[in-house]
Design a protein around this motif. Structure first.
Motif, short mmCIF file in Angstrom:
data_model
loop_
_atom_site.label_atom_id
_atom_site.label_comp_id
_atom_site.label_asym_id
_atom_site.label_seq_id
_atom_site.Cartn_x
_atom_site.Cartn_y
_atom_site.Cartn_z
N CYS A 1 -66.78 -33.52 41.22
CA CYS A 1 -66.52 -33.56 39.77
C CYS A 1 -67.69 -33.04 38.94
O CYS A 1 -67.49 -32.56 37.84
N ARG A 2 -68.88 -33.18 39.43
CA ARG A 2 -70.12 -32.71 38.75
C ARG A 2 -70.43 -33.49 37.48
O ARG A 2 -71.32 -33.09 36.71
N HIS B 1 -70.06 -40.84 36.41
CA HIS B 1 -69.51 -40.26 37.63
C HIS B 1 -68.01 -40.49 37.70
O HIS B 1 -67.49 -41.41 37.07
N ALA C 1 -69.25 -34.64 45.80
CA ALA C 1 -69.84 -33.79 44.76
C ALA C 1 -68.83 -32.82 44.18
O ALA C 1 -69.13 -31.65 43.95
N CYS D 1 -66.17 -38.98 40.97
CA CYS D 1 -65.73 -38.81 42.35
C CYS D 1 -66.59 -39.59 43.35
O CYS D 1 -66.39 -39.45 44.55
N CYS E 1 -74.97 -37.80 42.95
CA CYS E 1 -74.27 -38.58 43.99
C CYS E 1 -74.59 -38.10 45.40
O CYS E 1 -74.35 -38.84 46.36
N CYS F 1 -71.85 -36.24 37.40
CA CYS F 1 -73.11 -36.95 37.63
C CYS F 1 -74.33 -36.02 37.59
O CYS F 1 -75.42 -36.43 37.98
S1 FES Z 1 -69.89 -38.23 41.01
FE1 FES Z 1 -68.68 -36.42 41.11
S2 FES Z 1 -70.13 -34.86 41.60
FE2 FES Z 1 -71.28 -36.69 41.64
#
Ligand code: FES
Ligand code: SF4
Length: 230
Positions: free
Chosen positions: A49-50, A36, A47, A38, A64, A52
């Protein structure tokens, strides 16, 4: 964990649930890493950065912000998810100017260590070389926007932990950027204090307290002891 605790399955491992858990928060509490950028347990999820992304009963979701469900089968370590994470990281690297050898955050940077964990050895995409002006107007905090990955951790920390709302995200598409709430749009005219959590939560070298860089010897930085080879 007792026999009656609800659990879900993460890559073959049972993970205990507590009320309000997301897949990522439950995994983190169990000491199981879902990559992860963000997410922080200190603030709400965005949510953005994606990185995770996992498969929850076969469906791709951001771990997340997705509630953990008892009995669910969650996959994180598939080959296609690994490739997807690598491509996301490569996109972030070409979108900014991540010259790690000259960055104070090297060795303490979450983007850098995620790239190492993902086995990133080349950039893959065309390099964009942005030329966003550095904001050194604040006496105690520097903002280097060419390293900002728009994770919004500073936005949420300023809002939720400091009660100030110094930062926001503005613009669209590739022009999206971090905005600073001050008459001039510069950090030095904002309400940010170096004591604020927002001044320290940046996972990369974009928001940096001044006069403390390169203080930790190589070998003792946050991620120096992690063996990411193979
Ligand atoms: S940690 Fe960034 S989207 Fe889940
Ligand atoms: S300055 Fe740092 S914490 Fe704020 S959005 Fe950019 S990368 Fe995230």
């Amino acid at each position: 964990m007792s026999a009656v605790d609800p659990t879900f399955d993460l890559d073959g491992q049972p993970v205990a649930l507590q009320p309000g858990d997301t897949i990522l928060s439950a995994a983190a509490r169990a000491g199981l890493d879902i990559p992860h950028l963000c997410w922080s347990e200190e603030v709400s999820g965005s949510a953005s950065c994606r990185l995770c992304t996992v498969l929850a009963d076969g469906r791709p979701v951001a771990a997340c912000v997705t509630p953990a469900v008892a009995g669910q089968k969650v996959e994180c370590r598939t080959a296609s998810l690994a490739t997807q994470r690598l491509r996301l990281l490569q996109m972030l690297f070409v979108e900014g100017n991540h010259f790690c050898p000259g960055c104070e955050k090297s060795g303490n940077c979450v983007l850098q260590v995620q790239a190492e964990r993902a086995g990133m050895t080349e950039l893959h995409f065309e390099v964009l070389n942005p030329e966003r002006p550095v904001d050194a107007s604040h006496p105690d905090v520097l903002f280097e926007p060419n390293r900002c990955i728009l994770c919004q951790l500073c936005v949420r920390a300023s809002d939720e932990l400091d009660g100030k709302r110094v930062f926001a995200i503005g613009g669209h598409g590739i022009a999206t950027r971090l905005l600073i709430d001050s008459p001039s749009g510069r950090l030095g005219d904002s309400a940010l204090s170096v004591d604020d959590r927002a001044a320290h939560i940046c996972p990369v070298g974009a928001l940096l307290p001044k006069r403390v860089g390169f203080a930790v010897p190589i070998g003792q930085r946050r991620f120096d002891t992690e063996d990411t080879r193979g």
